[in-house]
Design a protein around this motif. Structure first.
Motif, PDB file in Angstrom:
ATOM      1  N   ASP A 135      -0.547   9.296  -2.819  1.00  0.00           N
ATOM      2  CA  ASP A 135      -0.725   7.943  -3.364  1.00  0.00           C
ATOM      3  C   ASP A 135      -0.599   6.945  -2.232  1.00  0.00           C
ATOM      4  O   ASP A 135       0.413   6.937  -1.509  1.00  0.00           O
ATOM      5  CB  ASP A 135       0.434   7.582  -4.325  1.00  0.00           C
ATOM      6  N   LEU A 136      -1.619   6.091  -2.097  1.00  0.00           N
ATOM      7  CA  LEU A 136      -1.539   4.973  -1.146  1.00  0.00           C
ATOM      8  C   LEU A 136      -1.736   3.685  -1.932  1.00  0.00           C
ATOM      9  O   LEU A 136      -2.434   3.677  -2.949  1.00  0.00           O
ATOM     10  CB  LEU A 136      -2.674   5.049  -0.121  1.00  0.00           C
ATOM     11  N   HIS A 151      -5.805   5.688  -4.415  1.00  0.00           N
ATOM     12  CA  HIS A 151      -5.784   4.491  -3.570  1.00  0.00           C
ATOM     13  C   HIS A 151      -5.730   3.280  -4.497  1.00  0.00           C
ATOM     14  O   HIS A 151      -6.741   2.875  -5.070  1.00  0.00           O
ATOM     15  CB  HIS A 151      -7.069   4.496  -2.720  1.00  0.00           C
ATOM     16  N   VAL A 168      -6.749  11.865  -2.852  1.00  0.00           N
ATOM     17  CA  VAL A 168      -6.079  10.611  -2.474  1.00  0.00           C
ATOM     18  C   VAL A 168      -6.211   9.632  -3.640  1.00  0.00           C
ATOM     19  O   VAL A 168      -7.306   9.454  -4.186  1.00  0.00           O
ATOM     20  CB  VAL A 168      -6.723   9.987  -1.207  1.00  0.00           C
ATOM     21  N   VAL A 219      -5.358   4.817   5.556  1.00  0.00           N
ATOM     22  CA  VAL A 219      -6.263   5.844   5.019  1.00  0.00           C
ATOM     23  C   VAL A 219      -6.508   6.926   6.081  1.00  0.00           C
ATOM     24  O   VAL A 219      -6.511   8.129   5.780  1.00  0.00           O
ATOM     25  CB  VAL A 219      -7.586   5.199   4.523  1.00  0.00           C
ATOM     26  N   TYR A 256      -2.987  -0.470  -1.312  1.00  0.00           N
ATOM     27  CA  TYR A 256      -3.588  -1.384  -0.327  1.00  0.00           C
ATOM     28  C   TYR A 256      -3.466  -2.809  -0.866  1.00  0.00           C
ATOM     29  O   TYR A 256      -3.005  -3.012  -1.990  1.00  0.00           O
ATOM     30  CB  TYR A 256      -5.037  -1.001  -0.022  1.00  0.00           C
ATOM     31  N   SER A 296       2.191   3.727   2.181  1.00  0.00           N
ATOM     32  CA  SER A 296       1.671   3.244   3.467  1.00  0.00           C
ATOM     33  C   SER A 296       2.271   4.112   4.566  1.00  0.00           C
ATOM     34  O   SER A 296       3.306   4.772   4.345  1.00  0.00           O
ATOM     35  CB  SER A 296       2.089   1.784   3.654  1.00  0.00           C
ATOM     36  N   CYS A 331     -12.410   1.313   2.674  1.00  0.00           N
ATOM     37  CA  CYS A 331     -11.621   2.552   2.540  1.00  0.00           C
ATOM     38  C   CYS A 331     -12.393   3.595   1.739  1.00  0.00           C
ATOM     39  O   CYS A 331     -12.314   4.797   2.029  1.00  0.00           O
ATOM     40  CB  CYS A 331     -10.270   2.260   1.899  1.00  0.00           C
ATOM     41  N   GLU A 332     -13.153   3.135   0.759  1.00  0.00           N
ATOM     42  CA  GLU A 332     -13.973   4.064  -0.035  1.00  0.00           C
ATOM     43  C   GLU A 332     -14.974   4.790   0.887  1.00  0.00           C
ATOM     44  O   GLU A 332     -15.148   5.999   0.799  1.00  0.00           O
ATOM     45  CB  GLU A 332     -14.714   3.251  -1.114  1.00  0.00           C
ATOM     46  N   GLN A 369     -11.069  -2.280  -0.297  1.00  0.00           N
ATOM     47  CA  GLN A 369     -11.453  -1.192  -1.207  1.00  0.00           C
ATOM     48  C   GLN A 369     -12.787  -0.586  -0.760  1.00  0.00           C
ATOM     49  O   GLN A 369     -12.916   0.629  -0.661  1.00  0.00           O
ATOM     50  CB  GLN A 369     -11.468  -1.730  -2.646  1.00  0.00           C
ATOM     51  N   SER A 408      -9.634   4.449  -8.740  1.00  0.00           N
ATOM     52  CA  SER A 408      -8.619   4.612  -7.689  1.00  0.00           C
ATOM     53  C   SER A 408      -8.483   6.046  -7.189  1.00  0.00           C
ATOM     54  O   SER A 408      -7.546   6.330  -6.446  1.00  0.00           O
ATOM     55  CB  SER A 408      -7.241   4.174  -8.214  1.00  0.00           C
ATOM     56  N   GLN A 421     -15.270   9.413  -4.392  1.00  0.00           N
ATOM     57  CA  GLN A 421     -14.598   8.605  -5.414  1.00  0.00           C
ATOM     58  C   GLN A 421     -15.114   9.049  -6.776  1.00  0.00           C
ATOM     59  O   GLN A 421     -16.323   9.091  -7.004  1.00  0.00           O
ATOM     60  CB  GLN A 421     -14.912   7.117  -5.193  1.00  0.00           C
TER      61      GLN A 421
END
Ligand SMILES: C[S@@+](CC[C@H](N)C(=O)[O-])C[C@H]1O[C@@H](n2cnc3c(N)ncnc32)[C@H](O)[C@@H]1O
Ligand code: SF4
Length: 388
Positions: free
Chosen positions: A169-170, A199, A197, A186, A172, A133, A230-231, A227, A245, A241
């Protein structure tokens, strides 16, 4: 159905971290007291590799390695000279393909000035940063050892050192996170212009501090909304994507992880590392894993005690194992790959395939195995349909 040996990769596990994070169930151990025996560990890794190459003989002989992944734990605790020594040792033992992807996982709280140049000179050409984060309050709640500013500075310093391929790496659905909070993370990741990324939805894993004392997490519907939003945000910024993830710029998908998801082969060395190998001669898919505790792994020094377990995957389990990987890929895989990589005829999964298509979980394409948007949302149910 003859088994065809797929691409081979190498996973290397580095088991230590500065401090154990309360959500993490990886085989990672916080360093207390004296520093771990990093140099000895590298010697034992090479002894482990030698022993695996001996044990698997013809199944690995002269097969080129397509990618190497240093995972953890925190591989960036190892000095560049040790990574260099290890990679030289690998090159002496196995042919690497030209331009093989070599990734090293990095905790932004562990990188001293100059380390990135050293890793690059050793042959590491991809860094994966555990950012989680960019909100300092969330980072504190996650027990992280770095601030958002330090994470940004670490990524910029890697870019300055010349890395062209960087993953962030994030996570959520963090404790008390809002949709706007997840989107802000993001946005700050995108602003750093990584090539990739990851996620991940924060999950409560058994035997972690968070499982014992759960923080207030967003419910499933809120997590799904994060999700989806953010996607879209990542897609608009050019990160497609390609796995549940994983998001990448064009031509920057992770070669190493793609090999797992396509049910490729990999040697796994290091404490607790898992490997999978197609032994075409006897028509078996073989799995082997190493003993988890660093102390026991080090003490084994490459002898048989390093092996935590191994053996062929039971034929009944192969369809499920295959789907567990392949169906994570957004574009799926050609159906013909199933037979090539498991040695089983398609007829074996025909009833489960038909049922999943009827429920709208799989795309109606006789030549591909691919989930629909509905299938992605209920992926665990889809995969379970292939349990024998
Ligand atoms: C081995 S760690 C990466 C490198 C380094 N150890 C670090 O954390 O900075 C792999 C990644 O898995 C993710 N992860 C770990 N535990 C998780 C959990 N419980 N739920 C979701 N993602 C998790 C984190 O994003 C983490 O960066
Ligand atoms: S998330 Fe990374 S730094 Fe934290 S304990 Fe797990 S492996 Fe170590």
């Amino acid at each position: 159905m003859p088994l065809i040996a797929p691409p081979l990769s190498l996973y290397v596990h580095m088991p230590w971290c500065v401090k154990k994070c309360p959500y993490c169930d990886f085989n990672s151990h916080g360093v207390k007291g004296a520093p771990p025996p990093y140099a000895d560990y590298v010697d034992v890794l090479l002894a482990d590799l030698d022993a695996d190459l001996r044990d698997f003989g013809a199944a690995v002989h002269a097969r080129a390695v397509h990618s190497i992944f240093f995972g953890g734990g925190t591989p960036s605790l190892f000095a560049p000279e040790l990574i260099d020594r290890f990679l030289d040792g690998v090159r002496e033992r196995l042919p690497l393909i030209e331009g093989a992807e070599i990734t090293l996982e990095t905790n932004p709280g562990t990188v001293e000035h100059g380390r990135f140049d050293g890793y690059l000179a050793a042959g590491v050409n991809r860094l994966s940063f555990g950012i989680q984060s960019f909100d300092d309050d969330k980072l504190r709640r996650l027990g992280r050892i770095h601030s958002a500013k330090e994470a940004e500075a670490a990524v910029k310093s890697a870019q300055d050192a010349g890395y062209a391929n960087i993953n962030l790496d994030l996570m959520y659905a963090l404790p008390q996170q809002t949709l706007a909070g997840a989107q802000s993370d993001v946005a700050r990741a995108i602003a750093l212009q990584p090539t990739h990324v990851s996620h991940y939805q924060l999950t409560l894993e058994p035997n972690t501090a968070f499982a014992a004392n759960p923080p207030p997490l967003p419910d499933d519907d809120h997590a799904w909304a994060m999700q989806e939003a953010c996607e879209q945000q990542l897609a608009e910024a050019g990160y497609g994507q390609y796995e549940i993830s994983a998001y990448a710029q064009a031509d920057r998908r992770c070669v190493h992880n793609l090999n797992y998801w396509r049910f490729g082969d990999y040697l796994g060395i290091g404490a607790g590392a898992h490997g999978k190998l197609t032994v075409a001669e006897n028509g078996a898919v073989h799995r082997r894993w190493k003993t988890r505790l660093p102390k026991a792994y080090l003490a084994a020094a490459g002898d048989a005690a390093r092996i935590g377990g191994d053996g062929p995957v039971a034929v009944d389990e192969l369809p499920f194992e295959y789907m567990l990987n392949a169906l994570r890929l957004i574009d799926g895989v050609p159906l013909a790959d199933f037979a090539e990589r498991t040695g089983l005829p398609i007829e074996r999964i025909a009833p489960a395939l038909e049922a999943a298509r009827q429920r709208g979980w799989l795309v109606d394409d006789a030549a591909r195995l691919q989930t629909t948007a509905l299938g992605q949302r209920f992926l665990n149910d889809v995969i379970s349909a292939f349990l024998d």
